[in-house]
Scaffold this active site. Structure first.
Site, PDB file in Angstrom:
ATOM      1  N   ASP A  88     -43.700  26.672  71.844  1.00 51.12           N
ATOM      2  CA  ASP A  88     -45.118  26.609  72.225  1.00 51.12           C
ATOM      3  C   ASP A  88     -45.771  25.320  71.710  1.00 51.12           C
ATOM      4  OD1 ASP A  88     -47.399  27.619  73.440  1.00 51.12           O
ATOM      5  OD2 ASP A  88     -47.176  29.608  72.559  1.00 51.12           O
ATOM      6  N   ASP A 146     -51.599  30.209  80.639  1.00 53.06           N
ATOM      7  CA  ASP A 146     -51.102  31.589  80.639  1.00 53.06           C
ATOM      8  C   ASP A 146     -51.531  32.376  81.880  1.00 53.06           C
ATOM      9  OD1 ASP A 146     -50.321  30.774  78.167  1.00 53.06           O
ATOM     10  OD2 ASP A 146     -51.080  32.534  77.119  1.00 53.06           O
TER      11      ASP A 146
HETATM   12  C1  GAL Z   1     -49.294  30.879  74.467  1.00 48.86           C
HETATM   13  C2  GAL Z   1     -48.148  31.000  75.449  1.00 48.86           C
HETATM   14  C3  GAL Z   1     -47.933  32.475  75.731  1.00 48.86           C
HETATM   15  C4  GAL Z   1     -47.603  33.180  74.450  1.00 48.86           C
HETATM   16  C5  GAL Z   1     -48.684  32.950  73.413  1.00 48.86           C
HETATM   17  C6  GAL Z   1     -48.304  33.495  72.044  1.00 48.86           C
HETATM   18  O1  GAL Z   1     -49.521  29.550  74.180  1.00 48.86           O
HETATM   19  O2  GAL Z   1     -48.458  30.296  76.607  1.00 48.86           O
HETATM   20  O3  GAL Z   1     -46.939  32.651  76.711  1.00 48.86           O
HETATM   21  O4  GAL Z   1     -46.353  32.732  73.985  1.00 48.86           O
HETATM   22  O5  GAL Z   1     -48.953  31.565  73.260  1.00 48.86           O
HETATM   23  O6  GAL Z   1     -49.293  33.282  71.100  1.00 48.86           O
END
Ligand code: GAL
Length: 399
Positions: free
Chosen positions: A164, A219
């Protein structure tokens, strides 16, 4: 005097912009193909904890999910990765700097969990962040600890890393992500590397050298607008997907309850034809028949996993009506006919749009009806489609 000063300043400014752009291009183009792990010849398939469980995860649920993937038959269909997302570790590293699985939720540790998952014939995925903390801020990221973390993941038997982009101190993804690529290559275990920088810096244009997949979007949420907009944003980069490196419009929401059955069918159809990772995001321990009928559709999965690995594109758009198409092996073509509007309507896919010779006669397989249509189609195929619904066909020219 003033005019010539202005002209000189402008020229300088243009030269500086050109030099900066050239440096950036060179930075991308000169980068060696760091990632040579041989993985991702087909889009990855599996499950991930985030969309349904967010931070409410523990080892029991992960084990039960692995069990359910096998008992439902999903594993046999290719869903092999069991991916743990954010929130699996303690907030602090140990005194030697190692990540520590959260004692309250993963008391047996990750090696034991990987062993369990491997015994089922599945693979275990984990999550970290190219920053100081992950997005939940409930555990550390790997920035500055890449070598140590990659070795730790390899020693646990991890098969997939989602990486991430939160809390990164402001440096560019192209600076931070390749460090983990190199660390994974040094770690002595092939680990699928999934870049999750949300499409910010157009990772499709550089991701192939660094990762096996790259998110092209922010997301997803469990609703129609979010889902189709992810597919749209991802489609722009179709040319960049190929075996070994895939565009990732985010994980599946099918089964989480926010869309109708038809909308979830559109979701699966678009992900399948877009050669997107098929990562189930619902609770597979409790799925309905309707949901299983979607995520276990062998013919749609076969489109996604086709050996050509060519991502489909939108080939015609008229208001709310769309046709998406992409070539498959054996001279076949996968086509989605999509009604994004509020009224039932007839939509036509024309051969010259979908990439079939104009004079060809075509046999059409309806992937959701599991039926080969009796009609032989010449020049085009028209289908009547309900609102927020689609047809998914495999077309095969026979003459
Ligand atoms: C976001 C990511 C999500 C999930 C989340 C967890 O940045 O795009 O898919 O992993 O963080 O905190």
């Amino acid at each position: 005097m003033e005019a010539s000063f202005l002209a000189v300043s402008t020229i300088w400014l243009l030269m500086i912009i050109a030099a900066t752009t050239a440096t950036y291009d060179a930075e991308i183009n000169n980068r060696r193909n760091l990632l040579a792990n041989g993985l991702g010849s087909k889009p990855p398939m599996g499950w991930n904890s985030w969309n349904h469980f967010s931070c409410m995860i523990d080892e029991k649920m992960i084990r039960e999910t692995a069990d359910a993937l096998v008992s439902t038959g999903l594993a046999k269909l290719g869903y092999e990765y069991v991916n743990i997302d954010d929130c699996w570790a303690e907030i602090s590293r140990d005194e030697k700097g190692y990540l520590v699985p959260k004692k309250s939720t993963f008391p047996s540790g990750m090696k034991a969990l990987a062993d369990y998952v491997h015994r089922k014939g599945l693979k275990l995925g984990i999550y970290s962040d190219a920053g100081y903390f992950t997005c939940s801020k409930q555990m550390p990221g790997s920035l500055g600890h890449e070598e140590q973390d990659a070795k730790t993941f390899a020693s646990w038997g991890i098969d997939y890393l989602k990486y991430d982009n939160c809390n990164n101190g402001g440096s560019k993804p192209l600076v931070r992500y390749p460090v983990m690529t190199q660390a994974l290559m040094n770690a002595g275990r092939p680990i699928f590397f999934s870049l999750c920088e949300w499409g910010d810096m157009h990772p499709a244009t550089w991701g192939y050298k660094i990762g096996n997949s790259w998110r092209t979007t922010n997301d997803i949420s469990d609703n129609w607008d979010s889902m189709v907009s992810r597919a749209d944003q991802n489609e722009v980069y179709a040319e960049y997907a190929r075996p070994g490196g895939w565009n990732d419009p985010d994980m599946l929401e099918i089964g989480n309850g926010g869309m109708t059955k038809d909308e979830y069918i559109v979701h699966f159809s678009l992900w399948a034809i877009s050669k997107a990772p098929l990562l189930i995001g619902c609770d597979v321990r409790n799925t309905t028949k309707d949901i299983m009928d979607i995520i276990a559709n062998k013919e749609a999965i076969a489109i996604n996993q086709d050996k050509l690995g060519i991502q489909a594109k939108k080939v015609r758009m008229e208001g709310d009506w769309e046709v998406w198409a992409g070539p498959l092996s054996k001279y076949r073509v996968a086509v989605v006919i999509l009604n994004r509007g509020a009224w039932r309507t007839a939509i036509t896919a024309h051969w010259d749009d979908v990439g079939i010779p104009v004079g060809s006669t075509v046999v059409a397989r309806d992937v959701w009806e599991h039926k080969t249509l009796k009609t032989r189609f010449v020049g085009n195929l028209t289908a009547t489609i309900d609102p927020h619904a689609c047809k998914l066909y495999v077309l095969k020219p026979v003459s």
